[in-house]
Design a protein around this motif. Sequence first.
Motif, PDB file in Angstrom:
ATOM      1  N   SER A  17     -11.129   1.177   4.764  1.00  0.00           N
ATOM      2  CA  SER A  17     -11.076   0.184   3.704  1.00  0.00           C
ATOM      3  C   SER A  17      -9.925  -0.573   3.942  1.00  0.00           C
ATOM      4  O   SER A  17      -9.620  -1.697   3.360  1.00  0.00           O
ATOM      5  CB  SER A  17     -11.003   0.794   2.280  1.00  0.00           C
TER       6      SER A  17
ATOM      7  N   GLN B 113       1.993   1.856  -3.376  1.00  0.00           N
ATOM      8  CA  GLN B 113       1.072   2.607  -4.338  1.00  0.00           C
ATOM      9  C   GLN B 113       0.864   3.992  -3.793  1.00  0.00           C
ATOM     10  O   GLN B 113       0.135   4.603  -4.589  1.00  0.00           O
ATOM     11  CB  GLN B 113      -0.224   1.815  -4.417  1.00  0.00           C
TER      12      GLN B 113
ATOM     13  N   LYS C 168      -0.288   5.207  -1.215  1.00  0.00           N
ATOM     14  CA  LYS C 168      -1.743   5.458  -0.550  1.00  0.00           C
ATOM     15  C   LYS C 168      -1.518   5.563   1.134  1.00  0.00           C
ATOM     16  O   LYS C 168      -2.329   5.500   1.852  1.00  0.00           O
ATOM     17  CB  LYS C 168      -2.720   4.179  -0.855  1.00  0.00           C
TER      18      LYS C 168
ATOM     19  N   GLU D 137      -9.859  -4.593   3.487  1.00  0.00           N
ATOM     20  CA  GLU D 137      -8.989  -5.374   2.475  1.00  0.00           C
ATOM     21  C   GLU D 137      -8.072  -6.467   3.356  1.00  0.00           C
ATOM     22  O   GLU D 137      -7.952  -7.417   2.840  1.00  0.00           O
ATOM     23  CB  GLU D 137      -8.436  -4.382   1.601  1.00  0.00           C
TER      24      GLU D 137
ATOM     25  N   SER E  91      -9.673  -5.529  -8.306  1.00  0.00           N
ATOM     26  CA  SER E  91      -9.188  -4.183  -8.582  1.00  0.00           C
ATOM     27  C   SER E  91      -7.508  -4.233  -9.146  1.00  0.00           C
ATOM     28  O   SER E  91      -6.939  -5.081  -8.877  1.00  0.00           O
ATOM     29  CB  SER E  91      -8.892  -3.359  -7.182  1.00  0.00           C
ATOM     30  N   SER E  92      -7.125  -3.355 -10.005  1.00  0.00           N
ATOM     31  CA  SER E  92      -5.895  -3.319 -10.610  1.00  0.00           C
ATOM     32  C   SER E  92      -4.740  -3.018  -9.380  1.00  0.00           C
ATOM     33  O   SER E  92      -3.612  -3.339  -9.745  1.00  0.00           O
ATOM     34  CB  SER E  92      -5.736  -2.364 -11.593  1.00  0.00           C
ATOM     35  N   ASP E  93      -5.145  -2.532  -8.275  1.00  0.00           N
ATOM     36  CA  ASP E  93      -4.046  -2.077  -7.237  1.00  0.00           C
ATOM     37  C   ASP E  93      -3.984  -3.335  -6.388  1.00  0.00           C
ATOM     38  O   ASP E  93      -2.788  -3.232  -5.553  1.00  0.00           O
ATOM     39  CB  ASP E  93      -4.786  -0.994  -6.190  1.00  0.00           C
ATOM     40  N   THR E  94      -4.512  -4.469  -6.430  1.00  0.00           N
ATOM     41  CA  THR E  94      -4.294  -5.695  -5.511  1.00  0.00           C
ATOM     42  C   THR E  94      -3.337  -6.625  -6.161  1.00  0.00           C
ATOM     43  O   THR E  94      -3.625  -7.300  -7.433  1.00  0.00           O
ATOM     44  CB  THR E  94      -5.712  -6.474  -5.415  1.00  0.00           C
TER      45      THR E  94
ATOM     46  N   LYS F 158       0.710  -1.118   0.230  1.00  0.00           N
ATOM     47  CA  LYS F 158      -0.065   0.082  -0.041  1.00  0.00           C
ATOM     48  C   LYS F 158       0.877   1.470  -0.075  1.00  0.00           C
ATOM     49  O   LYS F 158       0.482   2.252  -0.632  1.00  0.00           O
ATOM     50  CB  LYS F 158      -0.866  -0.157   1.247  1.00  0.00           C
TER      51      LYS F 158
ATOM     52  N   SER G 259     -14.442  -7.154  -4.871  1.00  0.00           N
ATOM     53  CA  SER G 259     -14.132  -5.648  -5.336  1.00  0.00           C
ATOM     54  C   SER G 259     -12.593  -5.476  -5.292  1.00  0.00           C
ATOM     55  O   SER G 259     -11.923  -4.749  -6.008  1.00  0.00           O
ATOM     56  CB  SER G 259     -15.015  -4.559  -4.755  1.00  0.00           C
ATOM     57  N   TYR G 260     -11.842  -5.967  -4.146  1.00  0.00           N
ATOM     58  CA  TYR G 260     -10.414  -6.175  -4.156  1.00  0.00           C
ATOM     59  C   TYR G 260      -9.832  -6.814  -4.959  1.00  0.00           C
ATOM     60  O   TYR G 260      -8.854  -6.418  -5.766  1.00  0.00           O
ATOM     61  CB  TYR G 260     -10.037  -6.210  -2.603  1.00  0.00           C
TER      62      TYR G 260
END
Length: 296
Positions: free
Chosen positions: A109, A97, A99, A113, A285-288, A94, A281-282
């Motif tokens: 969140s 990224q 964040k 997650e 996601s392209s972030d996971t 994280k 949803s996670y």
Amino acid sequence: MLNTLICPCGSGKTFISCCQNSPNVRVFSAPFANGKERQDFIENVEIASKFKMPMRGHLLFYGKDLVEYVKESSSISEDTYKFLQPFSFFLYQKNDQGKLNSWKDCTFSFWDELISTYFVHSIRLSAQKNEVETLLHELKKFAVWLKKHNKGSYLKKIHSRIHAYESDLKLCEEVINSLYESHWGDFHDKDWDYKRAVFESENRLNSYSVTEESLFEVTGVMGKYTVAKCCETEKYYYLKGLPIKLIQPKLLLSGTIGKHYSQDTWDWIFTSAVYPHESKSYLLSSDTDLYTTTLV
């Protein structure tokens, strides 16, 4: 200009023929004011190596705190390291990224997650089948430590998410253990032949005319078949080889299916992971960044 510019890496080559075509590498430095700072850093690296924290974590906000948590805890065990390893990787991801720069950035969140999705990758397949309980217990202990050290009061938030997902995560643990037992048989035994098992699995996979690897959402059960749809294409499949007594609608199964040209239905061949529905949803996601399940 790039044709004549000397590469700053020191190779002596031009930039265009050297690092321009290489993967980007970020370098971080941590100058020491004195010998004690250097010794403390070395000690922290040794402690963090027990839970395999990424090296750059020592320069990020959480690195020192995780090490201090180990130093100050009166009852450090292997369970503590089992928790800190995935937790430190999640924090690293994280932060990478962009964040996460402090504990205050660990929003609802983030914990959601971590508990609902990321911990699934950290379920070590053991004969005791109590890894979910262990991870959640260790997370509670760390939340208490954060509050005690004025790093933020997350205890109520974490407790609420644990309460929301605990039963689902335990079901996921039960399902994936059942599936791995069907895939690998005696993988809990000390003399289990890993290489032979992988070889046999590859042969089985290669025997199918068609295979597909994806994330599937269970929609129901019909006799000995599990009905599921691919989360990416929304195409429906009738799957054979899943534990019908454990499978529930909305459960998410990541793995590989296959069939022969003469079949109308598909065989469940290999399992990567099992998730509660809230993870969807996670996972999409392209972030996971997903990690595979670890065998112990």
